[in-house]
Write an enzyme that holds these catalytic residues in place. Structure first.
Site, PDB file in Angstrom:
ATOM      1  CE1 TYR A   1       7.560 120.496 -49.289  1.00  0.00           C
ATOM      2  CE2 TYR A   1       5.861 119.616 -50.742  1.00  0.00           C
ATOM      3  CZ  TYR A   1       7.173 119.635 -50.304  1.00  0.00           C
ATOM      4  OH  TYR A   1       8.091 118.803 -50.891  1.00  0.00           O
ATOM      5  CG  ASP A   2       0.562 121.462 -52.047  1.00  0.00           C
ATOM      6  OD1 ASP A   2       1.499 120.645 -52.008  1.00  0.00           O
ATOM      7  OD2 ASP A   2      -0.595 121.195 -51.700  1.00  0.00           O
TER       8      ASP A   2
ATOM      9  CE  LYS B   1      -2.601 113.375 -51.528  1.00  0.00           C
ATOM     10  NZ  LYS B   1      -1.906 113.430 -50.263  1.00  0.00           N
TER      11      LYS B   1
ATOM     12  CB  CYS C   1      17.100 141.541 -29.829  1.00  0.00           C
ATOM     13  SG  CYS C   1      17.081 139.781 -29.437  1.00  0.00           S
TER      14      CYS C   1
ATOM     15  CB  CYS D   1      18.490 140.229 -33.019  1.00  0.00           C
ATOM     16  SG  CYS D   1      19.824 140.371 -31.840  1.00  0.00           S
TER      17      CYS D   1
HETATM   18  S1  IVH Z   1      -1.558 107.211 -55.344  1.00  0.00           S
HETATM   19  C1  IVH Z   1       1.952 107.459 -57.951  1.00  0.00           C
HETATM   20  N1  IVH Z   1      -3.704 107.168 -53.821  1.00  0.00           N
HETATM   21  O1  IVH Z   1      -0.477 110.754 -51.122  1.00  0.00           O
HETATM   22  C2  IVH Z   1       0.768 107.534 -57.125  1.00  0.00           C
HETATM   23  N2  IVH Z   1      -1.727 108.141 -52.966  1.00  0.00           N
HETATM   24  O2  IVH Z   1       0.596 113.123 -52.368  1.00  0.00           O
HETATM   25  C3  IVH Z   1       1.026 107.863 -55.710  1.00  0.00           C
HETATM   26  N3  IVH Z   1      -1.924 108.971 -50.694  1.00  0.00           N
HETATM   27  O3  IVH Z   1       2.662 109.375 -51.761  1.00  0.00           O
HETATM   28  C4  IVH Z   1       0.113 107.228 -54.800  1.00  0.00           C
HETATM   29  N4  IVH Z   1      -4.012 108.379 -50.377  1.00  0.00           N
HETATM   30  O4  IVH Z   1       1.342 108.506 -49.753  1.00  0.00           O
HETATM   31  C5  IVH Z   1      -2.427 107.523 -53.933  1.00  0.00           C
HETATM   32  N5  IVH Z   1      -5.634 107.025 -52.553  1.00  0.00           N
HETATM   33  C6  IVH Z   1      -4.367 107.393 -52.675  1.00  0.00           C
HETATM   34  C7  IVH Z   1      -3.678 108.016 -51.629  1.00  0.00           C
HETATM   35  C8  IVH Z   1      -2.352 108.392 -51.822  1.00  0.00           C
HETATM   36  C9  IVH Z   1      -2.948 108.940 -49.841  1.00  0.00           C
HETATM   37  C10 IVH Z   1      -0.614 109.551 -50.429  1.00  0.00           C
HETATM   38  C11 IVH Z   1       0.553 108.691 -50.873  1.00  0.00           C
HETATM   39  C12 IVH Z   1       1.288 109.530 -51.871  1.00  0.00           C
HETATM   40  C13 IVH Z   1       0.851 110.919 -51.521  1.00  0.00           C
HETATM   41  C14 IVH Z   1       0.951 111.839 -52.710  1.00  0.00           C
END
Ligand code: IVH
Length: 679
Positions: A43-44, A125, A412, A430
């Protein structure tokens, strides 16, 4: 990061259009259905490609570009609630160098001297779903999911069942605490075991289980699921929580709302990277899934100045962990046939644990991927799960072993029609069209699906049933199902109430949104975004058909913003096929989609193109561009007759000259500041 491929503008427009469609589809799968099909890393990669192309061709950035959207707009039965402040996402990094680049970018944006420390906070995260908790005068009054960032779903009753989240806090005024709702690994395993025993839905991973548990109409279901919460930020506030991120998080913790105990203030980049390694080392032992470390600029006045670009703040970064890998054996290769007839090979594996999940299937994408891997049944492979979803083969470990090669079918497997790859295409399709039962089924499913006509009760199971009864051939037959009402009542699983509910759900889709209708037709490359672009230009499906069938059809279609030559060709092909026209005429007469109504809000600078040139003295170029975008304008790199304004600072050269030659309005930096202030 990514290389900008050498492309013409038309190719780039086309690719961007396809990317928008693909990203939107994955957003929907991830956010609405809690059922992602691709890994976070893949996705990234799509998002990065989109950004690289938009950087190279700023004139092609569309108002509805994926880089401006956050996730998918919520479409569930939960009530929608606008966020007082947008809920943002984060940019991702994988390598240490990218983190260094992030800090350097912050320094540049703020014009800090190279030796100035950029203090960061670093914390795990969490792999859950974000949720915003609004307290007014100490009482929890609203809890909402992120949704598309601007509008979320109201999950207040559900959140009231989460023990980690206090119903009342000791603080006056408004405070919105934002964080992650998640499920622990142990609770996830126990839940799936219970679900399996009860014949319920099995969740792919803790994140999906958390999302599925929170986004329930019946909060009683949520109450029975062990959800947890960790705060990581805030939204609207009456009074500041501190002057630094670390201080603000301590304030939130003092209110009794859980904050990660792995949150650390890191003075140098090396400290931050060391904390990343420490969290990575602790990962397996943590009670919940994490997929990286989040860094945030500690000084809140700097966060304020840094602001955001598109969907992510400039002051934050997610440093993702590398994908988890394992080795196993390929015991079979099956071929699945999709809506457009695409033959997708799926590898069947000897089940193996990867990062806590048992994996027994891998996607092999297409014929070329099998060839690239030299893959045969019996080979040992290294697979990886990046993030949480369908794993992929990274490497064939026994490609030199003597074994019969896998022969990709040229017919197919569903209908026996010839299967071919068009020139320059990797996908084998197909050619059976609607005589292929797999394609017919997938097309009907797509037409009735949530993102398209959203016909409640017409899911996979009922479509399969009606197909086997011979009641459905094409989508128009959906409107003829009422003729079978009495035969349907009394069949297994159908009572008068459920049959009438289905017929009513079909009925309300008469005169429905034309964009969803057009998208539902399943024309190749026409996603919901393109469908809207086309209808904005042509108004109705009938007018679009007339344009596509005109002698200069391809040219008329390519002239639409967001439509490239490949899309135009797909539309011309579709509307020239007599069978499609017949079926469409039949369907239009019954479904009668409405005419298109644009929902775009107009502001004085919406859609205008602005070029910044020369040295800006009170702000960086990026800051100026961000201001332009906030006004709804596009910041372009070069001056043309289409430019609406050139903001020229000292040292402006050829661009200023060209603007003067073309008679384009020129403003100084001070005048620009006034425009921004007054708009
Ligand atoms: S900061 C504007 N801190 O990751 C800052 N997000 O990929 C956004 N997430 O939407 C949030 N752990 O749902 C932040 N320690 C953390 C996080 C965190 C998980 C999630 C969050 C965010 C998404 C972004």
């Amino acid at each position: 990061m990514s290389d900008t491929p050498a492309m013409t503008e038309a190719e780039a427009a086309n690719r961007l259009m396809r990317l928008a469609k693909e990203i939107a589809r994955h957003d929907r799968l991830y956010h609405d259905r809690d059922a992602p099909e691709i890994s976070d890393a893949d996705y990234d990669a799509l998002v990065r490609e989109n950004r690289a192309l938009e950087d190279a061709f700023p004139q092609l950035v569309r108002a509805d570009s994926p880089s401006r959207r956050l996730g998918a707009a919520p479409t569930s039965a939960l009530a929608k609630v606008p966020h007082a402040k947008a809920m943002l996402s984060l940019d991702n990094a994988f390598a240490d160098e990218e983190v260094a680049e992030f800090v350097a970018r912050v320094r540049r944006f703020l014009s800090l001297p190279a030796e100035a420390e950029v203090v960061l906070t670093a914390e795990p995260k969490i792999d859950g779903l974000s949720c915003s908790l609004r307290y007014e005068d100490g009482a929890l009054v609203l809890a909402a999911t992120r949704g598309d960032g601007a509008v979320g779903e109201d999950v207040t009753p559900n959140v009231r069942t989460i023990a980690d989240i206090p119903q009342a806090i000791d603080r006056p005024g408004v405070i919105e605490v934002r964080g992650e709702v998640y499920m622990s690994k142990a609770d996830f395993a126990a839940l799936n075991a219970r679900q399996e025993a009860a014949g319920g839905k099995i969740f792919a991973n803790p994140r999906n289980a958390a999302a599925g548990s929170l986004r329930q109409k019946d909060a009683g279901v949520t109450a029975a699921r062990p959800l947890r919460f960790l705060a990581h930020g805030w939204g609207e506030l009456d009074a500041p929580l501190g002057t630094t991120q670390a201080e603000a998080m301590a304030t939130i913790a003092a209110l009794g709302i859980p904050v990660s105990d792995l949150l650390k203030r890191c003075v140098t980049l090396d400290d931050a990277l060391a904390h990343y390694r420490a969290i990575e080392a602790a990962r397996a032992e943590l009670p919940f899934d994490i997929d990286g470390v989040v860094y945030k600029v500690d000084r809140l006045d700097w966060q304020e100045r840094l602001g955001q670009v598109a969907r992510a703040p400039r002051w934050g970064l997610a440093h993702k962990f590398p994908a988890e890998q394992a080795e196993t054996e390929v015991v079979g290769i099956d071929i699945q046939v999709g809506r457009t007839g695409k033959l997708t090979p799926v590898g069947r594996l000897k089940p193996v644990g990867v990062g806590g999940v048992i994996v027994s299937n891998v996607t092999l994408h297409n014929r070329d991927e099998i060839a690239r891997l030299g893959l045969r049944v019996g080979d040992r492979v290294r697979i990886q799960r990046a993030g949480d979803v369908i794993p992929q083969v990274v490497e064939n470990l026994t490609r030199d072993a003597p074994r019969a090669p896998f022969v990709f079918p040229d017919h197919c497997p569903e209908c026996g029609s010839e299967a071919v790859a068009e020139e320059g295409e990797v996908d084998v399709r197909c050619t059976g069209g609607l005589i292929c039962p797999a394609q017919r089924f997938e097309r009907l499913r797509h037409f009735a699906s949530r993102g398209a006509m959203d016909i409640d009760g017409l899911g996979e199971k009922s479509i399969a049933e009606f197909l086997s009864l011979g009641w459905l051939h094409g989508p128009a037959d959906i409107w003829r199902l009422k003729a079978h009402r009495d035969k349907l009542v009394g069949r297994e699983g159908w009572q008068a109430v459920s049959v009438d509910k289905l017929l009513a759900a079909i009925d309300v889709r008469t005169g429905f949104d034309p964009a969803r209708f057009l998208f539902g037709l399943g024309i190749r490359h026409v996603g919901i975004v393109t469908a809207k672009d086309l209808l904005k230009a042509f108004g109705t499906v009938e007018a679009l058909e007339a344009a596509a069938r005109a002698e200069d059809g391809a040219a008329q279609l390519s002239a639409v913003e967001g439509v490239g030559p490949v899309v135009a060709e797909a539309l011309v092909d579709f509307f020239h096929e007599p069978h499609n026209r017949e079926e469409l005429a039949d369907l239009l007469a019954l479904a009668r989609p409405a005419a298109f109504v644009s929902s775009a809000r107009e502001t004085a600078w919406t859609g205008k193109t602005i070029v910044f040139t020369g040295t800006l003295e009170t702000m960086s170029r990026d800051e100026a561009k961000a201001q332009a975008e906030r006004l709804g304008a596009r910041a372009a790199g070069s001056v043309s007759a289409k430019t609406d304004l050139v903001v020229a600072g000292p040292g402006a050269g050829s661009k200023l000259k060209k603007a003067e030659e073309l008679g384009v309005r020129v403003a100084t930096e001070a005048e620009w500041a006034r425009i921004v202030a007054e708009s």
